[in-house]
Enzyme design. Structure first.
Site, short mmCIF file in Angstrom:
data_model
loop_
_atom_site.label_atom_id
_atom_site.label_comp_id
_atom_site.label_asym_id
_atom_site.label_seq_id
_atom_site.Cartn_x
_atom_site.Cartn_y
_atom_site.Cartn_z
N LYS A 45 4.20 -6.96 3.87
CA LYS A 45 3.97 -5.55 3.52
C LYS A 45 3.73 -4.81 4.83
O LYS A 45 3.29 -5.40 5.82
CB LYS A 45 2.79 -5.40 2.56
CG LYS A 45 1.42 -5.76 3.07
CD LYS A 45 0.65 -4.74 3.82
CE LYS A 45 0.66 -3.38 3.18
NZ LYS A 45 -0.15 -2.44 4.04
N GLU A 54 6.85 4.83 7.24
CA GLU A 54 6.45 6.03 6.50
C GLU A 54 7.37 7.20 6.82
O GLU A 54 7.48 7.60 7.98
CB GLU A 54 4.99 6.34 6.79
CG GLU A 54 4.06 5.34 6.09
CD GLU A 54 2.61 5.47 6.47
OE1 GLU A 54 1.77 4.95 5.72
OE2 GLU A 54 2.30 6.06 7.51
N THR A 97 2.29 -8.62 12.33
CA THR A 97 2.35 -7.28 11.77
C THR A 97 1.42 -7.26 10.58
O THR A 97 0.80 -8.24 10.24
CB THR A 97 3.75 -6.88 11.32
OG1 THR A 97 3.69 -5.50 10.93
CG2 THR A 97 4.21 -7.69 10.13
N ASN A 157 0.70 11.08 5.67
CA ASN A 157 -0.52 10.82 6.42
C ASN A 157 -1.48 11.99 6.51
O ASN A 157 -2.65 11.81 6.84
CB ASN A 157 -0.16 10.30 7.82
CG ASN A 157 0.36 8.89 7.71
OD1 ASN A 157 -0.35 8.01 7.23
ND2 ASN A 157 1.61 8.69 8.09
N THR A 192 0.87 -1.19 0.00
CA THR A 192 0.00 0.00 0.00
C THR A 192 0.91 1.24 0.00
O THR A 192 1.38 1.65 -1.05
CB THR A 192 -0.97 0.02 1.20
OG1 THR A 192 -0.24 -0.09 2.41
CG2 THR A 192 -1.97 -1.11 1.10
N SER A 223 -4.89 6.46 3.67
CA SER A 223 -4.47 5.05 3.59
C SER A 223 -5.51 4.17 4.26
O SER A 223 -6.32 4.64 5.03
CB SER A 223 -3.12 4.85 4.26
OG SER A 223 -3.20 5.17 5.64
#
EC number: 2.3.1.35
Lengths: 417, 417
Positions: free
Chosen positions: B191, B289, B202, B412, B165, B417
């Site tokens: 991922k 991120e 996770t 973000n 993603t 997302s």
């Protein structure tokens, strides 16, 4: 610009309020050059004979020397028959400074005690700023004589300014209530902007009242007000080493002594004090590092108050929720995430999420009349309400937080606070 | 550029690794247009008859429909005599989608079961992406025939790409060990980039091995490896609704069956599996991120392992620690703050803080030979070690995290997302 050279928060009030003078309390501020240049950084507060003192402090395991010292002194009793004093510096937290930390506290509080003729056991101190640097206490000691000569009952606004670190505006709040036979006044000042997730009180807060009330009862009023005020705010989930709130009552009001919190007079006083505490707590959030939005997170319907608090804190601390708010994105999926991770009992199909008066999600899914455009418009407001009802019980908790912006990164990646 | 149009993380490995083929496992990926355009977004994995399956899932109270479905299916037994399958889509998490969420899971897993002739009770599914939007499952169902025809034992790398993603690079890791009578191979893909603070596993992780090992023992090996791998990473302290790890053993290795974890063969397998899990977990942090630094937080000397974990997590999650790292500021005072707020037992005067091999603080204060310039130089490294010894006991925990940068805010605040 604020004292640390940062632009003033867009959430700042238009002006510093007029704070009522509290008979028996005097303030003086001066520049000792602890760290900052060209601004005041030390405040001395003298509280007259017969004052009653209460306090609340961080529960951090690495709390600063001055916090430990204040706690030890207050544990011996808050009745300051011979008067009391508070000495505060910004620019250095005197935290994690080993045995030298206590030596600095002793030097500073000892000098104040000698200058004012007050027992050192009733001289309290706070230090705020960088952690781990030795406090140049001789610079503070050197100006105590000056400070003593400048003591002024109207000096609270200057004091609010002298105790700032990354704060972009000084913070003050007050209340005046009709006591039994006369008015009772409450005046408070606070500082705080980052490292805000109080576990007891918040950064530095000083509240004064002329109420007649004995120290144990004063402490009780203070403790009962923390959960819905200072312990209900968060800027960045990081708890300071130095959080301290000192509340002093001079007893100089003409109003009769408050002897019980169950009496109408006791309830009125507790309510007014809590208002002042809430307002100061809100001002800290409004000056949250990098903040552009002031957010109320209201959780209801939880299985218990403790569950409600877990959910409110999970939402208010979540970097993903806070960045979505910064981006004015009505990303309520991240609220669902935060509820899920909180550890509180939750049932997807009973959860209701509101932004302002709009229901975004209910019955386990996006609300039927969900309107993305309207939700996005709402996010453009500077003051936001995020309300979550868990649909399980009566547990409730409201917290206040701010958004997480580039400003926070700028301040904390580039400035050693 | 990564799949979401973001620049590839500076912490990405130079290339995707060569993953050994696991006999009995085939992959196919295709573009269903769930949300993204111009890239693959669905992966089908077929696991041959006789496979043994284990899984680990988020403990979030608002977990996604597919997670609940996988847990219900695995609870009935991980022995897949007639084979098993996994179907994964990116672009939509199918989380908080009410009863319709389970309908989507049933539609997709039912279609896979029919196409491959496998009982639906052994067709697992994962969805990752936005929370709260209905999954357009008909788009996935429509391409299952295509996927079935493209199944390929060498398709793991394409699968690692299709499940991304906000990831900026695909993640794979493997191990080959000498079993008792033949080699055993382990291949895994994962991922994950944001909403990373796993409470069980996770984001999405799929690990395959040709080992002969029964499902209950396989589950035991998996559970024992989580604490030091996936549950020891954090990007942003936010726990996903969709975390899932599925581990499948095909039994096709020539090596003898592993029947105990205490045997040398069992220990070797557990060790190799944990290596793969740790490597995949590290890759998730390396793709955190906005990350520019990979940070190991090593806590020792705690009163208990649980205290060590509290301290490690408090440091690894702290926005103030993470922004200081982003700013290459050796601000160890913020480590002191995080230790203090963690809730673990700590004693200022026994605490030692190291960055790399430099002691910064000990005996309750800044180290005697502390060198700010050397500490600042160290912070310029891309890989950092922050070590804290509490000096109290034997409790230890290592965690991995990344820094908090403007990139995190960009991603973000601007990307749903």
């Amino acid at each position: 610009m604020g004292e640390a050279g940062l632009p003033v928060s867009p959430l700042a009030p238009a002006a510093f309020p007029d704070l009522p003078v509290i008979e028996g309390v005097e303030f003086a501020s001066a520049a000792a050059g602890v760290k900052y240049r060209g601004r005041t950084d030390v405040t001395l507060i003298r509280i007259a004979e017969g004052a009653q003192i209460a306090g609340a402090f961080t529960r951090s395991a690495t709390r600063a020397a001055c916090v430990l010292d204040n706690q030890a002194k207050l544990a011996r009793g808050g009745s300051a028959d011979a008067g009391a004093a508070i000495i505060v510096n910004s620019g250095n937290a005197n935290a994690f400074t080993g045995a030298r930390g206590q030596e600095s506290v002793d030097a500073v509080t000892g000098a104040v005690a000698a200058e004012l003729g007050i027992p050192a056991t009733h001289v309290f101190s706070s230090s705020t700023g960088v952690i781990g640097e030795p406090l140049p206490h001789e610079r503070i000691v050197a100006i105590i004589g000056d400070l003593s000569r400048k003591l002024d009952p109207a000096g609270a606004a200057d004091a609010a300014r002298a105790i700032m670190t990354t704060d972009t505006f000084p913070k003050g709040a007050s209340a005046t209530l009709a006591g039994d036979g006369g008015e009772i006044r409450i005046t408070g000042i606070a500082k705080g902007s980052g490292m805000i997730a109080p576990d007891m009180a918040t950064m530095l807060v000083y509240i004064f009242t002329d109420a007649k009330i004995a120290a144990p009862l004063l402490q009780e009023v203070l403790d009962s007000g923390l959960g819905a005020t200072f312990n209900a705010i968060t800027v960045d989930s990081d708890t300071s080493t130095s959080d301290a709130l000192i509340l002093a009552a001079t007893g100089r009001s003409a109003a009769a002594e408050i002897t019980s919190l169950d009496s109408p007079a006791g309830q009125a006083f507790a309510g007014a004090l809590q208002d002042v505490m809430r307002e100061l707590a809100h001002l800290v959030v409004r000056d949250g590092e990098g903040a552009t939005k002031f957010v109320e997170v209201r959780v209801t319907g939880a299985a218990s108050d403790s569950d409600a608090k877990k959910v409110a804190r999970a939402i208010a601390d979540s970097p993903l929720v806070k960045t979505a708010i910064a981006g004015e994105d009505a990303n309520w999926g991240r609220i669902v995430m935060a509820v899920g991770k909180s550890g509180a009992e939750a049932d997807r199909d009973r959860l209701t999420i509101r932004f302002g008066d709009m229901i975004l999600a209910e019955n386990g899914w996006r609300a039927e009349n969900y309107d993305e455009d309207r939700a996005s418009d709402y996010m453009k407001n500077q003051e936001l309400l995020i309300a979550v009802d868990l649909g399980l019980g009566q547990g409730a908790q409201t917290m206040w937080t701010c958004d997480l912006t580039h400003g926070y990164i700028d301040i904390n990646a580039d400035y050693r606070s």
